[in-house]
Design a protein around this motif. Sequence first.
Motif, PDB file in Angstrom:
ATOM      1  N   GLN A   2       0.833  -1.197   0.000  1.00 37.21           N
ATOM      2  CA  GLN A   2       0.000   0.000   0.000  1.00 37.21           C
ATOM      3  C   GLN A   2       0.874   1.256   0.000  1.00 37.21           C
ATOM      4  OE1 GLN A   2      -3.018  -0.067  -0.660  1.00 37.21           O
ATOM      5  NE2 GLN A   2      -4.361  -0.822   0.944  1.00 37.21           N
ATOM      6  N   LEU A   3       0.423   2.270  -0.729  1.00 35.60           N
ATOM      7  CA  LEU A   3       1.098   3.564  -0.719  1.00 35.60           C
ATOM      8  C   LEU A   3       0.074   4.624  -0.351  1.00 35.60           C
ATOM      9  CD1 LEU A   3       3.528   5.394  -1.270  1.00 35.60           C
ATOM     10  CD2 LEU A   3       2.777   5.528  -3.656  1.00 35.60           C
ATOM     11  N   TYR A   4       0.244   5.221   0.810  1.00 37.07           N
ATOM     12  CA  TYR A   4      -0.651   6.291   1.265  1.00 37.07           C
ATOM     13  C   TYR A   4      -0.055   7.605   0.776  1.00 37.07           C
ATOM     14  CZ  TYR A   4      -2.495   2.540   4.126  1.00 37.07           C
ATOM     15  OH  TYR A   4      -3.047   1.355   4.553  1.00 37.07           O
ATOM     16  N   VAL A   5      -0.583   8.095  -0.326  1.00 41.67           N
ATOM     17  CA  VAL A   5       0.043   9.202  -1.048  1.00 41.67           C
ATOM     18  C   VAL A   5       0.173  10.455  -0.187  1.00 41.67           C
ATOM     19  CG1 VAL A   5      -0.158  10.707  -3.060  1.00 41.67           C
ATOM     20  CG2 VAL A   5      -0.785   8.287  -3.230  1.00 41.67           C
ATOM     21  N   PHE A   8       2.829   9.999   2.396  1.00 42.04           N
ATOM     22  CA  PHE A   8       4.160   9.907   1.808  1.00 42.04           C
ATOM     23  C   PHE A   8       4.674  11.279   1.377  1.00 42.04           C
ATOM     24  CE2 PHE A   8       7.072   9.325  -1.744  1.00 42.04           C
ATOM     25  CZ  PHE A   8       7.951   8.370  -1.243  1.00 42.04           C
ATOM     26  N   MET A  24      12.035   5.010  -2.187  1.00 41.83           N
ATOM     27  CA  MET A  24      11.032   4.082  -2.696  1.00 41.83           C
ATOM     28  C   MET A  24      11.647   2.730  -3.042  1.00 41.83           C
ATOM     29  SD  MET A  24       7.949   5.143  -2.628  1.00 41.83           S
ATOM     30  CE  MET A  24       7.281   3.894  -3.703  1.00 41.83           C
ATOM     31  N   LEU A  78       5.817   0.242   7.305  1.00 37.83           N
ATOM     32  CA  LEU A  78       5.867  -0.857   6.348  1.00 37.83           C
ATOM     33  C   LEU A  78       5.641  -2.197   7.055  1.00 37.83           C
ATOM     34  CD1 LEU A  78       8.162  -1.390   3.361  1.00 37.83           C
ATOM     35  CD2 LEU A  78       8.130  -3.168   5.094  1.00 37.83           C
TER      36      LEU A  78
END
Length: 226
Positions: A2-5, A8, A24, A78
Amino acid sequence: MQLYVSDFVGDTLQLSTEQIGAYMLILMAMWNAGGRLPDDDAKLARVARLSLKRWRAISADLLSFFEREAGEIGHKRLTRELHKAQVKSEARAAAGARGGAVTALKTKAHGAANAGALPRHSPDSRNQSEEASAFSPENAQHFSARGEKGIGVSSPENAQHLSPAGRNTPTPGFSGKKSGWQRPKTHTDAANAIIEEIRSHDRSRTAAGDEGAGRDVLMLPAIRPD
């Protein structure tokens, strides 16, 4: 992964484009490795696709996002996301296994039910079976090679009224020799007499309201010039 924009972008405002790219790459390598990477500059530089010199120049800001312990680095956010993904994956696998077991039981039960059912035959199947048996060698043996004995058999049931010698036995459908009956002189005469007898019988059945009239199998002995 998952990438929580929003998180981030907000957390990496102080990083350069080069540092964000390295960050990244390290996060993705850490995800694939199960949540930990060696705390080794040479190995981390290869993961970030940088020279060792360049890595050491920019790594101070990057390593502030990680915990360093026992010769390894980790990332709290993470690690949490990796654990959640593992739990979901295991739950889906367990649900799939249960669904497969239920499907297997239903299939087995359905097969057992079908195995115990009696076969059903349509009228067409019965008619085809009767036609095949009417033309069998066993029925043909009731007729002589010269066509002088026997009568037309309109169905397999009528064949049982013939004696082994091929002579006629009176039946409800066919009578024996009628008064004034004469032996046919030729094979053609015999065949025509048989056909006329069967047609007469069918006409009488039709007149009597018999729905099966005209559906019986007609079997005649072969007629050859010799």
